[in-house]
Design an enzyme around this catalytic site. Structure first.
Site, short mmCIF file in Angstrom:
data_model
loop_
_atom_site.label_atom_id
_atom_site.label_comp_id
_atom_site.label_asym_id
_atom_site.label_seq_id
_atom_site.Cartn_x
_atom_site.Cartn_y
_atom_site.Cartn_z
N ASP A 91 1.08 -1.44 -0.03
CA ASP A 91 0.32 -0.11 -0.07
C ASP A 91 0.97 1.35 -0.16
O ASP A 91 1.91 1.09 0.33
CB ASP A 91 -0.96 0.04 1.27
CG ASP A 91 -0.38 -0.22 2.62
OD1 ASP A 91 0.81 -0.84 2.98
OD2 ASP A 91 -1.14 0.97 3.53
N GLU A 156 0.13 -0.63 5.98
CA GLU A 156 1.25 -0.06 6.47
C GLU A 156 1.10 0.95 6.65
O GLU A 156 1.44 1.93 7.73
CB GLU A 156 2.25 -0.89 5.69
CG GLU A 156 4.00 -0.19 7.25
CD GLU A 156 4.65 1.49 7.17
OE1 GLU A 156 4.70 1.16 7.76
OE2 GLU A 156 4.29 1.96 6.48
#
Length: 399
Positions: A91, A156
């Protein structure tokens, strides 16, 4: 085109704004499965924030076929090599205003030897380098004295609740043994390999509500001003030495980030004061010890208060040993640099993995452009990064 660059561009092309993986992990699984990795997708989180995690482990180890002629399954498991985990996230943070990008953030582009795109530095090139390094390593060592795994998340850059933390809990429940971990965070400062992170400070936040009695400002004897009551405690908290740090960490710091009190009117004593604060703490303190000490100060000043704590992550540290040596030697062999060990910066998913892995470091490309418009990485650094990861595997397998 370099295979590392090719895979990096393929990943950057996916608009994987947290928590959307946008198919990145499927690309990785498609590369790892033919090598002998057992790939498992772990989905977590509510419908409006679904997080995709990939746990992939080289499945040959623990198989009697890998133990040699006449060995039992028990012997094979007993002799199983130690496990190195490559960890990271697919991500990325939002792009910001698209019109400010020189080229579209999810269309990788090259200018003057630089690769541009969201996630170029944080951290899709690291993941690409890890995968290609493993491909090359296993091609040269089909049955290495090293077990290899990947732990990849799409949470994250978000709340970090349903990502690596969830996978770690599942691995712990299964009894998985992890010996080494490299997190591909961008840690380099001026040149590739000039810095690695061998730990991170813990982060502990608090929301303190100091209670008073609202009243007219002309009649203070009929009210109780929480701002005035808190002021002596604040002075003591600011002056407190929480610890001295150590050779790897600076001293623990306590900082106030927000103070809210009053109605906005100039003639009203407020009824409460709300203070947001944060500890960034070293391994010389624990979250529990800091909580106890802070509340003792509040109680000493006889405050009427409510306090809500949020632990963002425990401090962790990898002292120089097998992994630090392998990474340092691999960096020097590839770049000629003597790397610096550092625990500076914010948090990473290493804080979760460190709870089940005794040796963990973070290492990746230059971090100057992360989260910025026109995020980028030097094309010339991609294959050296891959070579360093490969060199680490070779050194650990030789132990």
């Amino acid at each position: 085109m370099s295979r590392t660059l090719q895979l990096a561009e393929q990943l950057i092309s996916r608009p994987s704004v947290t928590p959307d993986d946008a198919g990145c992990q499927a690309i990785l699984a498609a590369r790892l499965a033919p090598l002998g990795f057992q790939c498992e997708t772990i989905v977590s989180g509510p419908d409006h924030f679904r997080v995709t995690n990939l746990w992939a482990k080289f499945k040959g180890f623990g198989d009697p076929a890998h133990a040699g002629q006449g060995s039992s399954a028990t012997d094979s498991i007993a002799k199983a090599p130690r496990t190195l985990v490559f960890a990271g996230h697919t991500d990325v943070v939002p792009t910001g205003p698209l019109e400010q990008w020189t080229s579209p953030p999810f269309s990788p582009s090259h200018r003057d030897g630089v690769l541009y795109g969201r996630g170029a530095a944080d951290m899709k090139t690291s993941i690409a380098a890890m995968v290609v390094a493993v491909e090359e390593f296993l091609a040269a060592h089909p049955q290495p004295n090293l077990s290899i795994a990947f732990l990849i998340t799409s949470d994250e850059e978000g709340p970090s609740v349903d990502g690596t933390a969830v996978v770690v809990q599942q691995l712990k429940a299964r009894g998985e043994v992890l010996d080494y971990c490299i997190v591909g965070e961008p840690t380099s400062v001026d040149q590739l390999g000039d810095m690695i992170k061998n730990g991170r400070r813990g982060t502990l936040s608090g929301k303190l509500t100091v209670k008073g009695v609202q009243g007219h400002i002309a009649y203070p004897h009929l009210a109780n001003n929480p701002i005035h009551r808190f002021a002596p405690a604040l002075a003591e908290l600011v002056a407190t030495e929480w610890d001295k740090g150590n050779q790897f960490f600076p001293a623990t710091s306590w900082q106030v980030s927000n103070v809210h009190g009053g109605t906005g009117a100039s003639n009203i004593i407020p009824g409460e004061l709300v203070v947001d604060f944060n500890f960034r703490f070293s391994t010389e303190s624990t979250a529990d010890s800091l909580k106890t000490r802070l509340e003792a100060i509040l109680q000493k000043h006889q405050l009427d208060y409510a306090l809500k704590w949020t632990l963002g992550g425990q401090a962790f540290l990898t002292t120089p040993g097998e992994l630090v040596q392998a990474v340092s030697e691999s960096i020097k062999a590839e770049t000629g640099l003597v790397t610096e060990l550092s625990t500076t910066g914010g948090t990473s998913d290493g804080r979760f993995i460190a709870s089940i892995c005794p040796q963990l470091i973070e290492f990746g490309p230059i971090n100057a452009s992360i989260h910025k418009i026109d995020e980028h990485v030097l094309v010339s650094a991609l294959d050296p990064l891959k070579n360093i990861y490969k060199g680490v595997m070779e050194r650990l397998a030789a132990l």
